[in-house]
Design a protein around this motif. Sequence first.
Motif, PDB file in Angstrom:
ATOM      1  N   VAL A 192       0.850  -1.188   0.000  1.00  0.00           N
ATOM      2  CA  VAL A 192       0.000   0.000   0.000  1.00  0.00           C
ATOM      3  C   VAL A 192       0.890   1.243   0.000  1.00  0.00           C
ATOM      4  O   VAL A 192       2.104   1.153   0.215  1.00  0.00           O
ATOM      5  N   TYR A 193       0.269   2.384  -0.235  1.00  0.00           N
ATOM      6  CA  TYR A 193       1.000   3.654  -0.268  1.00  0.00           C
ATOM      7  C   TYR A 193       0.490   4.545   0.858  1.00  0.00           C
ATOM      8  O   TYR A 193      -0.723   4.765   0.991  1.00  0.00           O
ATOM      9  N   VAL A 194       1.408   5.064   1.674  1.00  0.00           N
ATOM     10  CA  VAL A 194       1.038   5.987   2.750  1.00  0.00           C
ATOM     11  C   VAL A 194       2.046   7.133   2.784  1.00  0.00           C
ATOM     12  O   VAL A 194       3.231   6.930   3.123  1.00  0.00           O
ATOM     13  N   GLY A 240       0.718  -6.757  -8.812  1.00  0.00           N
ATOM     14  CA  GLY A 240       0.363  -7.661  -9.893  1.00  0.00           C
ATOM     15  C   GLY A 240      -1.115  -7.638 -10.240  1.00  0.00           C
ATOM     16  O   GLY A 240      -1.714  -8.684 -10.510  1.00  0.00           O
ATOM     17  N   ILE A 241      -1.699  -6.439 -10.255  1.00  0.00           N
ATOM     18  CA  ILE A 241      -3.140  -6.316 -10.521  1.00  0.00           C
ATOM     19  C   ILE A 241      -3.406  -6.367 -12.020  1.00  0.00           C
ATOM     20  O   ILE A 241      -2.938  -5.523 -12.779  1.00  0.00           O
ATOM     21  N   GLU A 242      -4.153  -7.356 -12.453  1.00  0.00           N
ATOM     22  CA  GLU A 242      -4.590  -7.452 -13.839  1.00  0.00           C
ATOM     23  C   GLU A 242      -5.975  -6.810 -13.969  1.00  0.00           C
ATOM     24  O   GLU A 242      -6.187  -5.921 -14.785  1.00  0.00           O
ATOM     25  N   ASP A 243      -6.909  -7.254 -13.156  1.00  0.00           N
ATOM     26  CA  ASP A 243      -8.240  -6.660 -13.061  1.00  0.00           C
ATOM     27  C   ASP A 243      -8.491  -6.312 -11.604  1.00  0.00           C
ATOM     28  O   ASP A 243      -8.271  -7.158 -10.716  1.00  0.00           O
ATOM     29  N   GLY A 244      -8.971  -5.123 -11.347  1.00  0.00           N
ATOM     30  CA  GLY A 244      -9.225  -4.756  -9.956  1.00  0.00           C
ATOM     31  C   GLY A 244      -9.476  -3.277  -9.795  1.00  0.00           C
ATOM     32  O   GLY A 244      -9.929  -2.588 -10.724  1.00  0.00           O
ATOM     33  N   LEU A 245      -9.150  -2.777  -8.613  1.00  0.00           N
ATOM     34  CA  LEU A 245      -9.438  -1.395  -8.250  1.00  0.00           C
ATOM     35  C   LEU A 245      -8.249  -0.766  -7.539  1.00  0.00           C
ATOM     36  O   LEU A 245      -7.497  -1.457  -6.844  1.00  0.00           O
ATOM     37  N   VAL A 246      -8.109   0.553  -7.713  1.00  0.00           N
ATOM     38  CA  VAL A 246      -7.172   1.324  -6.904  1.00  0.00           C
ATOM     39  C   VAL A 246      -7.983   2.351  -6.122  1.00  0.00           C
ATOM     40  O   VAL A 246      -8.694   3.170  -6.712  1.00  0.00           O
ATOM     41  N   PRO A 282      -1.656  17.155   4.621  1.00  0.00           N
ATOM     42  CA  PRO A 282      -2.636  16.186   4.144  1.00  0.00           C
ATOM     43  C   PRO A 282      -2.103  14.756   4.197  1.00  0.00           C
ATOM     44  O   PRO A 282      -0.906  14.511   3.999  1.00  0.00           O
ATOM     45  N   THR A 283      -2.995  13.821   4.470  1.00  0.00           N
ATOM     46  CA  THR A 283      -2.670  12.400   4.467  1.00  0.00           C
ATOM     47  C   THR A 283      -3.117  11.811   3.134  1.00  0.00           C
ATOM     48  O   THR A 283      -4.245  12.026   2.706  1.00  0.00           O
ATOM     49  N   LEU A 284      -2.229  11.077   2.474  1.00  0.00           N
ATOM     50  CA  LEU A 284      -2.549  10.425   1.203  1.00  0.00           C
ATOM     51  C   LEU A 284      -2.319   8.930   1.337  1.00  0.00           C
ATOM     52  O   LEU A 284      -1.208   8.488   1.660  1.00  0.00           O
ATOM     53  N   VAL A 285      -3.371   8.159   1.117  1.00  0.00           N
ATOM     54  CA  VAL A 285      -3.316   6.706   1.227  1.00  0.00           C
ATOM     55  C   VAL A 285      -3.890   6.088  -0.036  1.00  0.00           C
ATOM     56  O   VAL A 285      -4.920   6.553  -0.535  1.00  0.00           O
ATOM     57  N   LEU A 286      -3.240   5.070  -0.568  1.00  0.00           N
ATOM     58  CA  LEU A 286      -3.769   4.312  -1.703  1.00  0.00           C
ATOM     59  C   LEU A 286      -3.553   2.825  -1.463  1.00  0.00           C
ATOM     60  O   LEU A 286      -2.553   2.426  -0.860  1.00  0.00           O
ATOM     61  N   PHE A 287      -4.495   2.027  -1.937  1.00  0.00           N
ATOM     62  CA  PHE A 287      -4.303   0.578  -1.914  1.00  0.00           C
ATOM     63  C   PHE A 287      -5.056  -0.041  -3.088  1.00  0.00           C
ATOM     64  O   PHE A 287      -5.925   0.595  -3.693  1.00  0.00           O
ATOM     65  N   THR A 288      -4.715  -1.262  -3.411  1.00  0.00           N
ATOM     66  CA  THR A 288      -5.350  -1.968  -4.525  1.00  0.00           C
ATOM     67  C   THR A 288      -6.235  -3.085  -4.016  1.00  0.00           C
ATOM     68  O   THR A 288      -6.082  -3.570  -2.892  1.00  0.00           O
TER      69      THR A 288
END
Length: 284
Positions: free
Chosen positions: A5-7, A83-89, A110-116
Amino acid sequence: MSRIVYVNGDYLPEDEARVSVFDRGFLFADGVYEVTSVLGGKLLDFAGHAKRLQRSLDELEMANPVTEDELLAIHRELVSRNGIEDGLVYLQVTRGAADRDFAYPKDAKPTLVLFTQSKPGLADSPVAKSGLKVISIPDIRWGRRDIKTVQLLYPSMGKMAAKKAGADDAWMIEDGFVTEGTSNNAYIVTGNRIITRHLGNEILHGITRAAVLRFAREAQMEVEERAFTLDEAKAADEAFITSASMFVMPVVEIDSVKLGDGTPGPVATRLREIYLEESRQAAV
């Protein structure tokens, strides 16, 4: 393997990711989010999501911690690392951590968070062939639904109400008119005319909505943007919803009332085909 994940600038195993207990997203739902679909390892409608993110931040007087190019690079890196082929971010920006006070802090970062989320076969959902069943519930959300905030408790309650009723989702009703679904825009089809609520503060300005309406007009389909009533919806020839994760999904039943013959209609079916084809070609 642990998901990465990204934080706030770091790529971390999910079990090592941390956000402050004083983060205003946690204390006040003082944050916004976006969800971008991935098909074939590429991002769908990224530019639209980035533009809407900036609009939401501007409406809340919140700083964007990254540029659009940086955000795209982060998305691509997460897709690659996981290794996401189909999915969501999923991405979320909050005003950041500060001592608890209703007033906006002056110096919070600001806090920035991303995950798949991996969703194999995302575009091949069997629900597209059977259709969704929805119920109606009153829309009691706050008035600025055009801002994509993390205030999602009532939509969650709506989805649970639908589940308890043996349905798939809920359409929200205000003053007799359909606003939208719990996490999607709502449409009906009457006499080959596609009808969906006009843009305003009452609904989210869907990125998939914009693309689908553009494709519909290019295909010489008639589109009318106006509010429609629950009674109109129940009497419609067909209905459907759009969202980043479900694309175009037929609705075959509203409050136990079947639409048409109770199967996905031709307009929704064709629009789903067009959207997936065009979006795959334009994906980044």
